[in-house]
Every structure is written in structure tokens, then in C-alpha cells.
Design a protein around this motif. Structure first.
Motif, PDB file in Angstrom:
ATOM      1  N   UNK A 120       0.921  -1.229   0.082  1.00 47.98           N
ATOM      2  CA  UNK A 120       0.015   0.020   0.161  1.00 47.98           C
ATOM      3  C   UNK A 120       0.989   1.280  -0.073  1.00 47.98           C
ATOM      4  N   UNK A 121       2.049   1.170   0.626  1.00 46.24           N
ATOM      5  CA  UNK A 121       2.868   2.370   0.656  1.00 46.24           C
ATOM      6  C   UNK A 121       3.460   2.354  -0.647  1.00 46.24           C
ATOM      7  N   UNK A 122       3.888   1.546  -1.485  1.00 40.29           N
ATOM      8  CA  UNK A 122       4.397   1.285  -2.684  1.00 40.29           C
ATOM      9  C   UNK A 122       3.393   2.117  -3.519  1.00 40.29           C
ATOM     10  N   UNK A 123       2.217   1.792  -3.738  1.00 35.55           N
ATOM     11  CA  UNK A 123       1.253   2.225  -4.464  1.00 35.55           C
ATOM     12  C   UNK A 123       1.027   3.881  -4.157  1.00 35.55           C
ATOM     13  N   UNK A 124       0.810   4.456  -2.876  1.00 33.50           N
ATOM     14  CA  UNK A 124       0.774   5.614  -2.479  1.00 33.50           C
ATOM     15  C   UNK A 124       2.093   6.446  -2.872  1.00 33.50           C
ATOM     16  N   UNK A 125       3.264   6.054  -2.501  1.00 38.15           N
ATOM     17  CA  UNK A 125       4.350   6.803  -3.103  1.00 38.15           C
ATOM     18  C   UNK A 125       4.300   6.754  -4.483  1.00 38.15           C
ATOM     19  N   UNK A 126       4.103   5.699  -5.493  1.00 38.74           N
ATOM     20  CA  UNK A 126       4.142   5.664  -6.883  1.00 38.74           C
ATOM     21  C   UNK A 126       3.379   6.427  -7.399  1.00 38.74           C
ATOM     22  N   UNK A 127       1.829   6.843  -6.668  1.00 40.94           N
ATOM     23  CA  UNK A 127       1.030   7.556  -7.401  1.00 40.94           C
ATOM     24  C   UNK A 127       1.517   9.124  -7.265  1.00 40.94           C
ATOM     25  N   UNK A 128       1.854   9.548  -5.824  1.00 43.95           N
ATOM     26  CA  UNK A 128       2.523  10.770  -5.707  1.00 43.95           C
ATOM     27  C   UNK A 128       3.748  11.028  -6.855  1.00 43.95           C
ATOM     28  N   UNK A 129       4.508  10.293  -6.875  1.00 38.34           N
ATOM     29  CA  UNK A 129       5.842  10.267  -7.844  1.00 38.34           C
ATOM     30  C   UNK A 129       5.123  10.526  -9.195  1.00 38.34           C
ATOM     31  N   UNK A 130       4.330   9.769  -9.593  1.00 39.02           N
ATOM     32  CA  UNK A 130       3.511   9.895 -10.910  1.00 39.02           C
ATOM     33  C   UNK A 130       3.063  11.240 -11.162  1.00 39.02           C
ATOM     34  N   UNK A 131       2.313  11.895 -10.354  1.00 39.31           N
ATOM     35  CA  UNK A 131       1.727  13.196 -10.239  1.00 39.31           C
ATOM     36  C   UNK A 131       2.910  14.139 -10.493  1.00 39.31           C
ATOM     37  N   UNK A 132       4.048  14.148  -9.479  1.00 39.04           N
ATOM     38  CA  UNK A 132       4.875  15.098  -9.707  1.00 39.04           C
ATOM     39  C   UNK A 132       5.645  15.038 -11.012  1.00 39.04           C
ATOM     40  N   UNK A 133       5.941  13.739 -11.672  1.00 42.11           N
ATOM     41  CA  UNK A 133       6.430  13.571 -12.911  1.00 42.11           C
ATOM     42  C   UNK A 133       5.548  14.460 -13.873  1.00 42.11           C
ATOM     43  N   UNK A 134       4.403  14.226 -14.306  1.00 42.37           N
ATOM     44  CA  UNK A 134       3.444  14.998 -14.965  1.00 42.37           C
ATOM     45  C   UNK A 134       3.537  16.441 -14.928  1.00 42.37           C
ATOM     46  N   UNK A 135       3.717  16.846 -13.750  1.00 38.85           N
ATOM     47  CA  UNK A 135       3.669  18.222 -13.488  1.00 38.85           C
ATOM     48  C   UNK A 135       5.134  18.898 -13.783  1.00 38.85           C
TER      49      UNK A 135
END
Length: 286
Positions: free
Chosen positions: A199-214
Motif C-alpha cells: 500500500x505504501x508502494x502504491x501511494x508513493x508511486x502515485x504521488x511520484x507519478x503526479x510530480x512527474x506529469x507536472x
């Protein structure tokens, strides 16, 4: 060998994702930093969704690589994403690589080889308790919050670089959970349901993904890509040492390790300049 091959395949998949997502993100109107409307708008673009598919493939290859090798070995290999990106852009635009691009690719490769050969990462790593990862989590969240806050007050290029660094650190931290999750899967797959690491993996991955798009959307590729490319492996080495007890050579070896990182950074900057000149449809990045 499995870790190396899968890490390189992950880099190829990530390169494809970067080309596709960059093409979609640059055509979006300007959005505020971390505005949720950017992701909502991108969801309507098939080319961006194809990029997400490539990113998922890269995640799978990365997970296999991390299950077989050290964090300090696998993550630096992902630096090859940038040369692969340059090659893919050249294929899409039907133009060959010039001498400058080949030189830059050689510098990145030489820097990576120098770093890995001199650092000689060792240690298998293991699943860690939440308390053992808590200090790294606190520091990571604080650093990312500071970078995002600073990005709001910066112009396009420094904003893209700042968010690129944040995304790189975020993906490096996500990799720590990927490694733990794959280790748990190998030991006791049913335990994944009740364990915190997936669950930490999914949460951290999604946050990183959003940062990448921006990061891709905020400013020129020349600023975002080198920051992303270098911050991920550097942060990963630190995480490998502090969380998993991995070791790299110290003493006089640090000079050569630093030289390797400098070559990677310089080569990445040259490649990013080339990418900024040749977008898939022939237009410059904004």
C-alpha cells in the motif's frame, strides 16, 4: 544478470512512456503546480494513456530487477532511460542521431559504468519494519514538500528542474517499497494483503507519478529531464545504504564515483538539449 537485463528493459519502457507522456503534457494549457485538473485533462488523451501503459510495463520490469538485485545497482541502470528516449524520438521523427547525441550517450554510459564499477554495490537488502523506514520517510516527505513549495514561486525552467528532482526522489523512495513488496511476495505471497509495504508502494508511486506529469508540463525538457535522471539513482543509493544496509566503496573510491555522477549529469544535459530540439512532431518543447 537478471537484475541488469530487467533494469535495462525497464529503462526502455520508461523511455517510451516519457516520449508519449511528454507529447501529451506539452500540449496542455498552463496549470498551477500540482493542480488535479492536469491529470483529468490528460486522461482524455489516448497518447498519454499509451504512455501510462508503457510506464506500467517499466514498473513490472523494475520490480523483477529489484527482486534479483540491490537497489544501489538497479536504480542507477535506469539512467539509460535518457539515451533510449533519444533513440526513440529519433525513430519517431525519422531522423538519425547526430554526433553530439552519440557523444552524450557515450558520456552517460561511461559515467554509469564508472559509478557502478567503483561503487560496487553489495548487500541483498531485506524487508524492514516500519520503524526502520520511518526516519527516511519523514526526511523524504519534508524534502518533497519543500521542493514543491519552492516550485510554486519559480519560473518555467527552474520549476521544471525542481519538480524533476522531486519526482526522481519520489520514484527512488517508491523503489524501496517495490523491493520490499517483491521480497514479501517471494517469501509469503498471501501476506501481501495484510502487509503495509504494497500500500505504501502504491501511494508513493502515485504521488511520484503526479510530480512527474507536472515536471514535464511545467517547463522545458532541458530542465526537467537531467534533474529527474540524476536525482533518482543518487537518492536510491542513499536509500539502499540507510534502509537496506547496502554498501558501496568509500575512501578514495568516492572520487571516481563522483566523476561517474558528473559524467552522467553532463551527458544527460546534452541529451536533453537534443531532445528539446527534436520533438516527435517536430516542434520544440515549451
Amino acid at each position: 544478470m537478471t537484475a541488469v537485463v530487467c533494469a535495462l528493459l525497464a529503462a526502455v519502457a520508461n523511455a517510451a512512456a516519457s516520449v508519449l507522456q511528454r507529447r501529451a503534457a506539452r500540449d496542455e494549457p498552463r496549470h498551477p503546480v500540482l493542480s488535479p485538473t492536469l491529470i483529468v485533462d490528460l486522461l482524455r488523451r489516448p497518447v498519454w494513456l499509451a504512455g501510462v501503459g508503457a510506464l506500467i510495463a517499466g514498473f513490472v520490469f523494475q520490480a523483477v530487477a529489484l527482486s534479483a538485485g540491490q537497489l544501489a545497482l538497479v536504480q542507477p541502470l535506469l539512467v539509460t532511460e535518457l539515451p533510449f528516449t533519444m533513440i526513440l524520438v529519433s525513430l519517431v521523427s525519422r531522423s538519425g542521431l547526430d554526433a553530439r547525441s552519440w557523444l552524450a550517450t557515450g558520456l552517460v554510459t561511461a559515467g554509469l559504468a564508472t559509478f557502478l564499477a567503483t561503487a560496487a554495490p553489495r548487500g541483498t537488502g531485506a524487508v524492514v519494519a516500519p520503524a526502520a523506514q520511518l526516519p527516511a520517510a519523514v526526511v523524504t516527505v519534508a524534502v518533497l514538500a519543500a521542493l514543491v513549495a519552492a516550485a510554486r514561486f519559480l519560473a518555467a525552467a527552474p520549476r521544471a528542474a525542481t519538480l524533476g528532482v522531486a519526482a526522481g526522489i519520489g520514484f527512488a523512495f517508491t523503489a524501496t517499497f517495490i523491493k520490499q513488496t517483491t521480497s514479501l511476495f517471494q517469501r509469503d505471497a498471501p501476506a501481501l494483503v495484510t502487509s503495509w509495504q504494497p500500500y505504501a508502494m502504491v501511494g508513493a508511486g502515485l504521488c511520484s507519478f503526479v510530480l512527474l506529469q507536472h515536471a514535464l508540463h511545467s517547463g522545458p525538457l532541458l530542465a526537467a529531464q537531467p534533474a529527474l535522471t540524476v536525482s533518482d539513482p543518487v537518492a536510491s543509493v542513499l536509500y539502499g545504504i540507510t534502509i537496506f544496509g547496502e554498501e558501496i566503496r568509500t575512501g578514495g573510491w568516492i572520487v571516481l564515483e563522483t566523476a561517474g555522477v558528473v559524467l552522467i549529469l553532463y551527458g544527460s544535459t546534452l541529451l536533453a538539449q537534443g531532445l528539446a530540439r527534436r520533438e516527435p512532431d517536430g516542434r520544440r518543447a515549451t
